[in-house]
Motif scaffolding. Structure first.
Motif, short mmCIF file in Angstrom:
data_model
loop_
_atom_site.label_atom_id
_atom_site.label_comp_id
_atom_site.label_asym_id
_atom_site.label_seq_id
_atom_site.Cartn_x
_atom_site.Cartn_y
_atom_site.Cartn_z
N LEU A 270 14.13 -4.01 -9.17
CA LEU A 270 15.19 -4.35 -8.23
C LEU A 270 14.99 -3.66 -6.88
CD1 LEU A 270 18.36 -4.19 -10.53
CD2 LEU A 270 17.09 -6.21 -9.79
N GLY A 271 14.24 -2.56 -6.87
CA GLY A 271 13.95 -1.88 -5.61
C GLY A 271 13.15 -2.75 -4.65
N GLY A 272 12.38 -3.70 -5.19
CA GLY A 272 11.67 -4.65 -4.33
C GLY A 272 12.55 -5.81 -3.94
N ILE A 273 13.43 -6.26 -4.85
CA ILE A 273 14.31 -7.39 -4.58
C ILE A 273 15.28 -7.07 -3.45
CG2 ILE A 273 16.15 -8.83 -5.56
CD1 ILE A 273 14.70 -8.62 -8.26
N LEU A 274 15.76 -5.82 -3.39
CA LEU A 274 16.75 -5.48 -2.36
C LEU A 274 16.21 -5.61 -0.94
CD1 LEU A 274 16.57 -2.41 -0.82
CD2 LEU A 274 16.87 -1.67 -3.17
N LEU A 275 14.88 -5.67 -0.80
CA LEU A 275 14.30 -5.82 0.54
C LEU A 275 14.65 -7.17 1.16
CD1 LEU A 275 10.75 -4.29 -0.03
CD2 LEU A 275 12.68 -3.24 1.14
N CYS A 276 15.15 -8.11 0.35
CA CYS A 276 15.52 -9.41 0.90
C CYS A 276 16.73 -9.31 1.83
CB CYS A 276 15.82 -10.41 -0.21
SG CYS A 276 17.32 -10.08 -1.14
N MET A 277 17.50 -8.22 1.76
CA MET A 277 18.64 -8.05 2.66
C MET A 277 18.39 -6.98 3.71
SD MET A 277 21.33 -6.44 -0.09
CE MET A 277 20.87 -5.15 -1.24
N THR A 278 17.13 -6.60 3.87
CA THR A 278 16.78 -5.68 4.95
C THR A 278 17.16 -6.30 6.28
OG1 THR A 278 14.91 -4.83 3.70
CG2 THR A 278 14.87 -4.46 6.05
N GLY A 279 17.85 -5.57 7.10
CA GLY A 279 18.27 -6.09 8.40
C GLY A 279 19.69 -6.63 8.41
N SER A 280 20.36 -6.66 7.25
CA SER A 280 21.75 -7.14 7.22
C SER A 280 22.66 -6.26 8.05
CB SER A 280 22.26 -7.19 5.77
OG SER A 280 21.49 -8.07 4.99
N GLU A 281 22.39 -4.95 8.04
CA GLU A 281 23.21 -4.01 8.81
C GLU A 281 23.13 -4.30 10.31
OE1 GLU A 281 25.94 -0.87 8.91
OE2 GLU A 281 25.06 -1.83 7.15
N ALA A 282 22.02 -4.92 10.75
CA ALA A 282 21.88 -5.24 12.18
C ALA A 282 22.93 -6.25 12.63
CB ALA A 282 20.48 -5.78 12.45
N MET A 283 23.39 -7.11 11.73
CA MET A 283 24.46 -8.05 12.08
C MET A 283 25.69 -7.31 12.56
SD MET A 283 24.53 -11.17 9.34
CE MET A 283 24.44 -10.19 7.85
N PHE A 284 26.01 -6.21 11.88
CA PHE A 284 27.19 -5.42 12.23
C PHE A 284 26.91 -4.49 13.41
CE2 PHE A 284 30.26 -1.93 10.83
CZ PHE A 284 31.32 -2.52 11.51
N ALA A 285 25.73 -3.86 13.40
CA ALA A 285 25.41 -2.90 14.45
C ALA A 285 25.32 -3.55 15.82
CB ALA A 285 24.11 -2.17 14.12
N ASP A 286 24.83 -4.81 15.89
CA ASP A 286 24.65 -5.50 17.17
C ASP A 286 25.82 -6.40 17.51
OD1 ASP A 286 22.13 -4.43 17.80
OD2 ASP A 286 21.15 -5.83 16.46
N LEU A 287 26.95 -6.19 16.87
CA LEU A 287 28.13 -7.02 17.12
C LEU A 287 28.59 -6.92 18.56
CD1 LEU A 287 30.27 -8.89 15.88
CD2 LEU A 287 31.57 -6.86 15.24
N GLY A 288 28.39 -5.75 19.20
CA GLY A 288 28.84 -5.55 20.57
C GLY A 288 28.13 -6.42 21.58
N HIS A 289 26.91 -6.88 21.26
CA HIS A 289 26.15 -7.71 22.19
C HIS A 289 26.49 -9.19 22.05
CE1 HIS A 289 22.93 -4.31 22.03
NE2 HIS A 289 23.94 -4.03 22.82
#
Length: 776
Positions: A270-289
């Motif tokens: 599962l440690g490899g499967i979770l890489l499919c959501m890498t970058g999801s946090e960027a949706m929230f972090a870049d909300l200001g732009h």
């Protein structure tokens, strides 16, 4: 004239949708680069060691089912529909959540909170129905000071893991893209080509950072759109050609079959499967732009379908190919037709660079925000764009990231170890976001604790499952983000601890107003022409470093201003509300206090514009105070430490001290001291009109003109910046841990980071530094 005046509601709605769709298109290049390139390494990391691809296809179908439901539950349901709503005046990210909590609950460890701060237009939160549980929970959190420290540590952990992701994502993204050469070159050649090319691209990527993303940002969206079309087309092609029934593997039933067959090995994969959501946090972090609607449209209509098709296409191909040899590995490029492999390789490399750029820019932003809140040593922040707010470049952080990225590529040399390290960093940040969002739901949205608990349990249990599978890979690469996080957290915690202790020392050693007033009658003390700006962290009282200055140099300036640069837990402070001005002592003493408030995403002004705005704010305050004498405030009240928020001045640079007709709104707040802490007073607002000529206040105008003329003459004589030069030591008898933290770690960081004069952009020729010894 309003350009939209006279337009019909349908036309306005059409223009609004056009702007939203344009933002959605632009967000594809900035926000979704990291998430879009995850198909390059997910399957390869998953099948790296723990599980094998067999003839029964149970493994590949189970992995596809896990990938589909992980993408659906976490990026789609959690982030797009829930977390994106937890914005802080349009800003997102870890510090936005912490800022929301700090404004609703008194959990900030730095005791410089003022009642006037709560009157900022960006401070006030959306009104939600009050919950009967909220006051009880709020009181409990405020009462237990240990919880404040725990909350700060959680926020620091999330911040450190984002920085760690900034090290790992460029390495694994570029390496995975370049590894496509394995299928086009012989083994003897590609072993000596992949790593050097990866390192070269990483160095080029970081070397170009000082130009700013705005110069090449217009290319980001077309590259990611081309990449999404590419992987969608490849997915559809492989589904149709190899296994049109692959959609059946999306059923959760295949997850159960996968875990039943693989057991512990499947859990570890599962440690490899979770890489499919890498970058999801960027949706929230870049909300200001961007806007919430734009990010939602881009993900649901473009990114999510393209990723699902890409993973289904890879699974369809692998379900008909089971031979594993040295020259054949489960990876992205094996399902790319040979005729288009080279074009896809070029597009993949470009997309990996764009995806890496997003996390690098995010790392710069979060370091800048950490520095604003006193949690990170001072570094140089360069704003690379005058038009786009938030595009910054930090040289020290940039070169450190580059060195670490190259070291990761040279040290690990494979997707397995890089994936294990990156996966742990990603899932830790997501866990922190889940915890903070649960608190926001209770304390800010005033939802029921049961609803917040349900959110925490549903998404927290999913992320905890992935976190546990990543943690067991400690020896296979997961040790790196943990090591980076421990080092960074130690730096941040020591710096924040010393900052708090310095502030408490200043509070305990500040001088009374009577001492300052006595200087005017002291023998040997003279006033010299000019303006003296005394920088201090205190929002009230006279700092001890000013007494050191007067003791060693028995003179101070005709106009004396105590300046406090203060950060408040909001993303931006409007320019019209930035300056909180007050008088220290009677009017004839010509001594003022100015509290300059910044948000954690605000841009510092250069010294010339700051000095000009500061003097203009003093002039506005002088007008305000004179008119308030005609209102409900007596002279005693006006001299007791009252401060006023004065808006943007109506005076331009050439006539800034002339009397003009102007409407102003002034906010008055009383700041008194109570046992070393700033008490919160009542707030009064007065709206008045400044008249150029008024027969009823001729005498008052004469006093105003005289004081303004003195201010103008002092400005022409020059401005001196008086700054404390700190020498910090631990108290005698302190514990060994405290001595190491203060005497070694903090002093090492202070000597090797940017000085306060550089951070404040003070001119060296006008700077006076006063030595001050702190015993913490």
């Amino acid at each position: 004239m309003d350009p939209e005046a006279g337009q019909s509601p349908d036309a306005l709605k059409k223009n609004s949708w056009k702007a939203t769709l344009l933002l959605a298109y632009q967000s594809l290049g900035v926000v979704y680069g990291d998430l879009s390139i995850s198909p390059l390494y997910v399957y390869k990391s998953t099948f790296a060691a723990d599980i094998k691809h067999s003839e029964s296809n149970e493994e590949i179908f189970g992995v596809l089912s896990f990938v589909f439901w992980t993408l659906t539950l976490v990026p789609l349901f959690k982030y797009v529909f829930i977390v994106l709503r937890a914005d802080d005046n349009g800003q997102g990210g870890t510090f936005a959540l912490y800022s929301l909590i700090c404004r609703n609950v008194n959990v900030s460890l730095l005791p410089n909170r003022q009642a006037a701060d709560e009157e900022l237009s960006t401070y006030r939160c959306e009104s939600h129905p009050e919950s009967r549980y909220k006051p009880r929970i709020k009181t409990w959190i405020e009462k237990h000071k240990n919880l404040h420290v725990v909350l700060l540590i959680v926020v620091m952990l999330g911040t450190c893991m984002v920085i760690g992701d900034g090290v790992l994502t460029p390495a694994i993204s570029v390496f995975s893209a370049v590894s496509g050469l394995e299928l086009s070159l012989s083994k003897a050649h590609h072993e000596y080509a992949v790593i050097p090319i990866t390192c070269f691209l990483i160095v080029c990527l970081f070397a170009l950072q000082h130009y700013g993303t705005h110069r090449v940002g217009f290319l980001f969206a077309p590259i990611i759109v081309t990449w999404l079309l590419c992987i969608s087309g490849l997915g559809i092609y492989n589904i149709v050609k190899w296994n049109p029934l692959i959609y059946q593997a999306l059923s959760p039933y295949y997850m159960l079959k996968f875990l039943r067959k693989t057991r512990k090995a499947g859990w570890m994969s599962l440690g490899g499967i979770l890489l499919c959501m890498t970058g999801s946090e960027a949706m929230f972090a870049d909300l200001g732009h961007f806007s919430y609607r734009a990010i939602q449209i881009a993900f649901t209509s473009c990114v999510y379908p393209a990723l699902v098709l890409a993973y289904m296409g890879q699974a369809a191909y692998l379900s008909k190919h089971h031979i594993i040899s040295n020259s054949y590995q489960i990876g992205f490029y094996v399902y790319v037709p040979e005729s288009v492999r080279w074009p896809v390789l070029v597009i993949a490399i470009l997309a990996s660079v764009v995806g890496s750029q997003a996390i690098i820019s995010g790392t710069f932003s979060i370091v800048s925000q950490s520095q604003s809140l006193g949690c990170f040593p001072r570094v140089k922040v360069v704003h690379t764009s005058n038009k786009v707010h938030g595009q910054i470049y930090i040289p020290e952080v940039n070169w450190a990231l580059m060195i670490l990225c190259v070291a990761v590529a040279l040290g690990f040399r494979d997707t397995k170890h890089m994936g294990n390290a990156s996966g742990l960093a990603v899932i830790t940040v997501m866990l922190v976001t889940t915890c903070l969002t649960s608190l926001v739901m209770i304390l800010c949205w005033h939802n029921s604790p049961l609803l917040a608990l349900a959110f925490f349990l549903v998404f927290g249990s999913i992320e905890a499952l992935f976190f546990s599978s990543s943690l067991v890979k400690f020896l296979d690469g997961a040790w790196l983000p943990i090591l980076l996080a421990l080092i960074l957290m130690a730096i941040m915690f020591v710096w924040h601890y010393a900052t708090i202790k310095k502030y408490e020392f200043d509070l305990q050693n500040k001088l009374s107003l009577d001492w300052l007033l006595a200087l005017g009658n002291s023998l040997g003390i003279s006033r010299v022409p000019g303006i003296g700006l005394v920088y201090t962290d205190l929002v009230s009282g006279v700092p001890a470093n000013f007494s050191h200055f007067v003791t060693n140099l028995p003179a101070f300036h005709q106009i004396l201003v105590f300046v406090c640069i203060k950060y408040v837990p909001v993303p931006l402070v409007p320019a019209s509300e930035r300056y909180l001005v007050g008088r220290v002592g009677p009017p004839e003493f010509r001594s003022y206090r100015c509290i300059v408030r910044y948000g954690y995403r605000d841009v510092h002004q250069d010294v010339d514009s700051f000095e000009s705005e500061l003097i203009t704010s003093l002039a506005d305050f002088i007008h305000a105070e004179a008119l308030l004498h005609h209102c409900d405030l007596s002279n005693d009240e006006a001299e007791s430490g009252l401060t006023a928020v004065v808006g943007s001045s109506p005076y331009n640079s050439s006539t800034k001290l002339n009397l003009r007709d102007a409407n102003m709104t002034v906010q008055i707040s009383d700041e008194r001291n109570s046992q070393g802490k700033e008490a919160m007073g009542k707030v009064k607002r007065v709206r008045f009109l400044v008249e150029e000529e008024s027969e009823s206040s001729t005498d008052g105008d004469g006093v105003i003109v005289e004081e303004l003329q003195e201010l103008l003459a002092a400005q022409e004589s020059g401005t001196a910046f008086i700054l404390g030069h700190s020498h910090i030591r631990s108290k005698p008898g302190s514990s060994m841990v405290k001595k190491v933290a203060i005497d070694l770690v903090y002093n090492f960081l202070r000597r090797n980071c940017r000085g306060p004069d550089v951070a404040l952009r003070l001119p060296p020729e006008s700077l006076l530094e006063v030595g001050m010894v702190y015993l913490l």
